[in-house]
Motif scaffolding. Structure first.
Motif, PDB file in Angstrom:
ATOM      1  N   ALA A 164       0.784  -1.088  -0.111  1.00 31.63           N
ATOM      2  CA  ALA A 164       0.048   0.089  -0.032  1.00 31.63           C
ATOM      3  C   ALA A 164       0.752   1.273  -0.163  1.00 31.63           C
ATOM      4  O   ALA A 164       0.589   2.342  -0.786  1.00 31.63           O
ATOM      5  N   THR A 171       0.944   4.104  -2.964  1.00 32.80           N
ATOM      6  CA  THR A 171       0.840   5.441  -2.681  1.00 32.80           C
ATOM      7  C   THR A 171       1.866   6.374  -2.941  1.00 32.80           C
ATOM      8  O   THR A 171       1.662   7.568  -3.568  1.00 32.80           O
ATOM      9  N   ILE A 194      -6.218  -5.265  -3.670  1.00 32.28           N
ATOM     10  CA  ILE A 194      -6.130  -3.880  -3.510  1.00 32.28           C
ATOM     11  C   ILE A 194      -7.468  -3.663  -2.626  1.00 32.28           C
ATOM     12  O   ILE A 194      -8.653  -3.798  -3.263  1.00 32.28           O
ATOM     13  N   SER A 205      -8.702   0.015  -1.463  1.00 25.67           N
ATOM     14  CA  SER A 205      -8.464   1.411  -1.316  1.00 25.67           C
ATOM     15  C   SER A 205      -9.448   2.216  -0.293  1.00 25.67           C
ATOM     16  O   SER A 205     -10.515   1.727   0.113  1.00 25.67           O
ATOM     17  N   ASN A 206      -8.868   3.445   0.008  1.00 26.60           N
ATOM     18  CA  ASN A 206      -9.825   4.048   0.944  1.00 26.60           C
ATOM     19  C   ASN A 206     -10.630   4.998   0.136  1.00 26.60           C
ATOM     20  O   ASN A 206     -11.409   5.571   0.715  1.00 26.60           O
ATOM     21  N   GLU A 207     -10.639   4.945  -1.175  1.00 25.08           N
ATOM     22  CA  GLU A 207     -11.437   5.556  -2.152  1.00 25.08           C
ATOM     23  C   GLU A 207     -12.709   4.915  -2.599  1.00 25.08           C
ATOM     24  O   GLU A 207     -13.645   5.535  -3.347  1.00 25.08           O
ATOM     25  N   PHE A 241      -5.672   5.898  -9.057  1.00 23.69           N
ATOM     26  CA  PHE A 241      -6.134   5.855  -7.768  1.00 23.69           C
ATOM     27  C   PHE A 241      -5.879   7.417  -7.424  1.00 23.69           C
ATOM     28  O   PHE A 241      -5.042   7.802  -7.865  1.00 23.69           O
ATOM     29  N   PHE A 249      -4.546   3.653   0.180  1.00 22.58           N
ATOM     30  CA  PHE A 249      -5.004   2.374   0.539  1.00 22.58           C
ATOM     31  C   PHE A 249      -5.332   1.888   1.971  1.00 22.58           C
ATOM     32  O   PHE A 249      -4.454   2.229   2.614  1.00 22.58           O
ATOM     33  N   ALA A 259      -2.890  -3.419   0.347  1.00 26.87           N
ATOM     34  CA  ALA A 259      -2.699  -3.633  -1.308  1.00 26.87           C
ATOM     35  C   ALA A 259      -1.574  -4.725  -1.134  1.00 26.87           C
ATOM     36  O   ALA A 259      -0.519  -4.715  -0.861  1.00 26.87           O
TER      37      ALA A 259
END
Length: 179
Positions: free
Chosen positions: A82, A86, A117, A119-121, A150, A156, A159
């Protein structure tokens, strides 16, 4: 003032990762300790298994990994990448590894290289994978390319990159992994 500081910090972060998008994401090794030369540094178990690192398990270099005592295809060793993703930002990534069975199997054993993965999104996991191959006692390379889009600011949750190998009825043999 807080808004200006936030914008400046965001701009600084974005500018700091821009060189990595075009150079590092495509040309340099990003995994930490990809050949297990530093033991299990940066790796952890994923699912039920145990493992050993020794020179007798190496394909190249001085050390390789034996994954054993597996209860399912998810009994493996993984690296959480992750932070690597990033820092290096969106772009095309290529992953590869070498895997083989420790000993002959009487039934076929399929294997894939997987990147999972979260992700935070977005909600849910996204998977990238090599195609399945039947494992033997000969080293085989597994690889894939992933074009990742992303938001590096959101980053993330996890990941993970790992191998999955499995046979009929949940059979999960011992496997060797390197590079």
């Amino acid at each position: 003032m807080k808004k200006l500081l936030s914008i400046l910090l965001t701009l600084t972060f974005v500018l700091s990762v821009l060189p990595g998008i075009s150079v590092f994401a495509q040309t340099e090794e990003l995994l930490k300790n990809p050949g297990f030369e530093d033991g299990d540094k940066n790796y952890s178990t994923y699912g039920q298994c145990s493992y050993e690192i020794a020179s007798s398990f190496a394909r190249t270099g001085k050390k390789g990994l034996l994954i054993k005592d597996r209860t399912s295809q998810y009994g493996t060793v993984a690296q959480n990448i992750a932070n690597i993703l990033t820092v290096n930002g969106p772009g095309k990534y290529k992953a590869s590894m070498w895997v083989r069975l420790q000993e002959e199997s009487t039934s076929p054993v399929d294997c894939t290289l997987t990147m999972n993965i979260y992700s935070n999104e977005f909600s849910g996991n996204k998977y990238f994978s090599s195609g399945k191959k039947v494992l033997t006692t000969q080293w085989q390379q597994f690889s894939f390319e992933a074009d990742l889009s992303f938001d590096p600011i959101k980053g993330f949750n996890t990941a993970l990159i790992y191998q999955q190998s499995f046979g009929a009825n949940g059979y999960a043999p011992n496997v060797l992994v390197d590079d």
